[in-house]
Design a protein around this motif. Structure first.
Motif, mmCIF file in Angstrom:
data_model
loop_
_atom_site.group_PDB
_atom_site.id
_atom_site.type_symbol
_atom_site.label_atom_id
_atom_site.label_comp_id
_atom_site.label_asym_id
_atom_site.label_seq_id
_atom_site.Cartn_x
_atom_site.Cartn_y
_atom_site.Cartn_z
ATOM 1 N N ARG A 1 1.458 1.299 4.606
ATOM 2 C CA ARG A 1 0.660 2.255 4.178
ATOM 3 C C ARG A 1 0.335 3.105 5.457
ATOM 4 N N LYS A 2 0.585 4.491 5.232
ATOM 5 C CA LYS A 2 0.530 5.492 6.237
ATOM 6 C C LYS A 2 0.292 6.808 5.397
ATOM 7 N N LEU B 1 0.593 3.258 -4.461
ATOM 8 C CA LEU B 1 0.413 4.716 -3.483
ATOM 9 C C LEU B 1 -1.045 4.856 -3.751
ATOM 10 N N ASN B 2 -1.838 5.186 -2.679
ATOM 11 C CA ASN B 2 -3.155 5.573 -2.819
ATOM 12 C C ASN B 2 -3.389 7.121 -2.647
ATOM 13 N N VAL B 3 -3.951 7.911 -3.261
ATOM 14 C CA VAL B 3 -4.103 9.364 -3.255
ATOM 15 C C VAL B 3 -5.808 9.530 -2.895
ATOM 16 N N CYS B 4 -5.825 10.287 -1.749
ATOM 17 C CA CYS B 4 -7.246 10.886 -1.456
ATOM 18 C C CYS B 4 -7.411 12.450 -1.379
ATOM 19 N N LEU B 5 -8.567 12.708 -2.028
ATOM 20 C CA LEU B 5 -8.964 14.200 -1.891
ATOM 21 C C LEU B 5 -9.958 14.426 -1.157
ATOM 22 N N LEU B 6 -9.396 15.509 -0.178
ATOM 23 C CA LEU B 6 -10.512 15.942 0.975
ATOM 24 C C LEU B 6 -10.785 17.292 0.787
ATOM 25 N N SER B 7 -12.018 17.501 0.195
ATOM 26 C CA SER B 7 -12.696 18.937 0.115
ATOM 27 C C SER B 7 -14.110 18.924 0.084
ATOM 28 N N VAL C 1 -4.670 5.359 2.872
ATOM 29 C CA VAL C 1 -4.065 6.204 1.766
ATOM 30 C C VAL C 1 -2.740 6.729 2.383
ATOM 31 N N ASP C 2 -1.975 7.039 1.222
ATOM 32 C CA ASP C 2 -0.582 7.753 1.365
ATOM 33 C C ASP C 2 -0.427 8.918 1.121
ATOM 34 N N ILE C 3 -1.116 9.615 0.234
ATOM 35 C CA ILE C 3 -1.134 11.041 -0.023
ATOM 36 C C ILE C 3 -2.585 11.686 0.051
ATOM 37 N N VAL C 4 -2.554 12.748 0.949
ATOM 38 C CA VAL C 4 -3.845 13.259 1.218
ATOM 39 C C VAL C 4 -3.518 14.772 0.518
ATOM 40 N N LEU D 1 -1.381 11.706 11.322
ATOM 41 C CA LEU D 1 -0.454 12.185 10.672
ATOM 42 C C LEU D 1 1.020 12.052 11.283
ATOM 43 N N LYS D 2 1.237 11.339 11.985
ATOM 44 C CA LYS D 2 2.358 11.009 12.990
ATOM 45 C C LYS D 2 3.512 10.596 12.025
ATOM 46 N N ALA D 3 3.115 9.975 10.858
ATOM 47 C CA ALA D 3 4.199 9.475 10.052
ATOM 48 C C ALA D 3 4.335 10.547 8.769
#
Ligand SMILES: Nc1ncnc2c1ncn2[C@@H]1O[C@H](COP(=O)(O)OP(=O)(O)OP(=O)(O)O)[C@@H](O)[C@H]1O
Length: 689
Positions: free
Chosen positions: A223-224, A253-259, A283-286, A305-307
């Motif tokens: 997971r990255k 997959l894990n998704v995360c919301l940043l707002s 998380v996998d998707i931001v 965010l290197k991956a």
């Protein structure tokens, strides 16, 4: 002066040098004479020959003429040796000068300045064309784009789509999804081309990027953060987050919301965890807004965010137009550091493979918008890798070509010069209504009443304008329709609340500023009204795009004064549209609703005055507070402390009093208005009888 004279040895004998000087001087004098003669002859000849040679003087003619004008000595330039030319620069100068003179003179006389055509880079000029028709076919199961027939979609994706009640893919999805899946199926060192997608509003762009991203990441092991989706505003980010969440349900997959809707610390907790001094991504998707992304890049330890494999930029033109804290720069810094260090030799690669691998560090960039910029300079900022364009914008074809292209479905013919115009959904009807500023709110009220619109969005150019219009409409509609207000002046929580009420149908009409113009997806909006003329064509395209989404029918109405008509026409021609359908108010609304309208305006005036007073009071209080805070509390005398306490209490009481008075007035005026309105309505009915 002699001190500054530098004598150089030239190799000539003094006598010889003198002779040479004299010869050169003689020649120069002769040239001056010749030049004088040439000019006078040219003037004479000019007047004679002008009429004969008016039309097309060829380059050859000019050369002959210049030879003739230059005189016999210079004419012999064809025969002169190079050595002669070197010795005699004046002769050359004269020849060139006369020929230049003629050519320039000729240009000025006969030809107009040429038009310079814009030349687009090849990838912009030769896009893949996407159809604009989204309307569902009657028998979706027989359709080739039917989900059950699409073998390139993974079973878990098909399952999620069915749950989302998506039975077939829309054209933009049919074009983009298989292309992306295929491009990522190729082994390294092949690197997929970055893509730009320009398709109409409501055509399903979100699924076009969400499906391939989820499908391609579903098999990952560690997971990255592998996908970053950037959107301009929090509401949009939430909307896209929900789509990803749904698609990821059947995966690991894990998704995360940043707002900014959630506390920062809470988001940090969702993003990373620390185990024995090492940070791990949770998380996998931001999905994020640019501002929040920069905040996390700076303040969240272990946010790496290197991956990154995918960088999706939705509403890309908006994000490119606004600087947004220079987010791209900060992101680039985080994504590129390792590869840059390796490539510049600052960190030595362990082996060739490591160096080779560092070339592929840049994520695959996917840009989406309904009004994608065709400005190569702006796109250049994103440093796209061999970009590819998918667009629904047709080339500037002749009518015959268009017919032919339609009939034969000849993609090659439909391809051509990308003209940078935006397309709107085929299911959208655009109309305009002429009114006067004096009675504009009343015309809007009458339009809504007569056409029985019960789910409408009304756009103004500012939060202030939205606030005033909402107030007047609320008092005109009374209990008949529920009017809501949504603008940047309202807190994010309230905005989300009003939006969900509108989506559910408990609010009938939403008066909003352009904060809501982009991307927001509310199903079944009957009509979008542009109460204020939009300042830019892009704003207009996004506003009207809130209706006629996903193949449903919709209407857009723009309210114009006679003065604005030409301006609007001009705006439309930018995208190749023309004004066609006018919508008018049938009743004599001005006379019919004169009384309630006057009442509403009077109340608005009173409310504005009260708001102003309140604002002034708040400002003064803030100033006084700051004054007391600036002083060190330990150094305050007892008297000053008592003064401060008294001031706070009195201030609070005064402010509360003013606010409660404001509320009481509002309630009272509502009651008075209702009775007056009922009375006037009764009277009108009686008159009508
Ligand atoms: N294949 C499909 N079948 C049915 N509905 C779909 C399909 N694809 C998308 N939709 C629906 O269409 C609506 C619009 O989709 P979406 O928000 O992705 O449009 P968009 O092109 O991003 O619009 P905008 O440019 O305004 O942001 C959404 O409600 C979505 O659920």
């Amino acid at each position: 002066m002699e001190l500054f004279t530098i004598n150089r040895y030239t190799g000539d004998q003094p006598d010889q040098a003198k002779k040479n000087e004299e010869a050169i001087l003689q020649k120069m004098l002769q040239k001056v004479e010749n030049r004088k003669r040439t000019k006078s002859t040219a003037r004479l000849l000019d007047s004679q020959e002008k009429e004969e040679e008016k039309a097309n003087t060829t380059v050859k003619d000019v050369a002959i003429e210049s030879v003739y004008i230059a005189g016999p000595e210079e004419n012999s330039f064809n025969n002169t040796t190079n050595a002669d030319k070197d010795v005699d620069p004046v002769a050359d100068e004269t020849t060139n000068e006369s020929s230049h003179f003629q050519v320039l003179g000729e240009d000025v006389d006969d030809s107009k300045p040429k038009n310079v055509n814009m030349v687009l880079p090849s990838w912009l000029a030769h896009p893949t064309i996407i159809s604009t028709t989204v309307a569902p076919k009657s028998d979706a199961t027989d359709d080739e784009s039917s989900i059950s027939k699409l073998r390139y979609l993974a079973p878990h994706i098909r399952h999620s789509l069915k749950e989302m009640q998506v039975s077939r893919l829309f054209p933009v999805q049919t074009a983009v999804i298989p292309w992306l899946l295929e491009a990522h199926g190729k082994p390294p060192p092949f690197r997929p081309r970055d893509i730009c997608v320009s398709a109409p509003t409501g055509s399903g762009k979100t699924l076009a990027f969400a499906i391939p991203v989820v499908q391609l990441l579903a098999d990952r092991v560690v997971r990255k953060i592998r996908a970053l989706v950037v959107l301009p505003v929090a509401e949009l980010a939430l909307q896209v987050f929900k789509v990803f969440k749904k698609l990821c349900e059947k995966t690991d997959l894990n998704v995360c919301l940043l707002s900014k809707t959630f506390p920062f610390a809470q988001e940090q907790e969702k993003l990373v965890e620390c185990y024995r001094g090492q940070y791990y991504s949770k998380v996998d998707i931001v999905v994020t807004t640019p501002g929040r992304l920069v905040d996390h890049l700076h303040a969240t330890k272990g946010f790496c965010l290197k991956a990154l494999q995918f960088l999706v930029i939705d509403e890309a033109d908006r994000i490119m137009d606004a600087v947004f804290q220079n987010w791209l720069y900060h992101l680039d810094e985080h994504v590129r550091t390792t590869s840059d260090q390796l490539l510049s030799g600052r960190a030595a690669p362990l082996c060739f493979r490591e160096l080779e691998a560092s070339y592929g560090v840049q994520p695959h960039k996917l840009l989406f918008s309904a009004t994608l910029s065709q400005d190569p300079e702006k796109l250049q900022n994103l440093r796209l890798f061999q970009p590819k364009l998918f667009t629904s914008v047709l080339a500037n074809l002749t009518k015959f070509q268009e017919k032919f292209a339609d009939a034969t479905n000849n993609e090659e013919l439909r391809r051509g010069e990308f003209i940078g115009k935006y397309t709107t959904p085929a299911e959208l009807t655009e109309r305009y209504c002429i009114t006067e500023n004096r009675i504009k709110p009343l015309t809007l009220f009458a339009l809504i009443n007569e056409n029985e619109w019960t789910k409408f969005l009304c756009f103004t150019n500012s939060a202030e304008s939205s606030n005033r219009l909402a107030f007047v409409l609320k008092s005109l509609f009374q209990n008949k329709l529920v009017i809501g207000e949504l603008s940047a002046s309202i807190s994010p929580k309230e905005r989300a609340n009003v939006l969900s009420q509108f989506a559910r149908g408990s609010v009938h009409g939403l008066i909003c500023s352009d904060a809501l113009a982009r991307g927001i997806d509310i199903p079944d909006v009957d009509v979008v009204i542009s109460y204020d003329l939009p300042r830019h064509i892009k704003t207009y395209i996004h506003r009207i795009g809130r209706t006629a989404r996903a193949g449903s029918q919709g209407t857009a109405v723009t309210m114009l004064t006679q003065k604005e008509l030409q301006q609007f026409n001009h705006l439309l021609t930018e995208v190749g549209k023309v004004l066609t359908n006018e919508i008018t108010v049938k009743t004599n609304h001005e006379a019919e609703y004169a009384k309630p309208y006057t009442l509403a305006l009077q109340e608005l005036r009173r409310k504005l005055e009260q708001d102003k007073r309140l604002q002034l009071m708040r400002k003064e209080r803030a100033k006084d507070n700051a004054k007391f805070k600036a002083k060190d509390p330990s150094k305050l005398s007892v008297m000053e402390k008592l003064q401060m306490q008294a001031f706070t209490q009195v201030g609070d009481i005064a402010l509360n009093k003013e606010e409660s008075q404001n509320q009481r007035n509002n309630q009272k005026s509502k009651f008075v208005k209702r009775t007056k309105f009922n009375a006037s309505a009764g009277k009108t009915k009686e008159i009508q009888k």
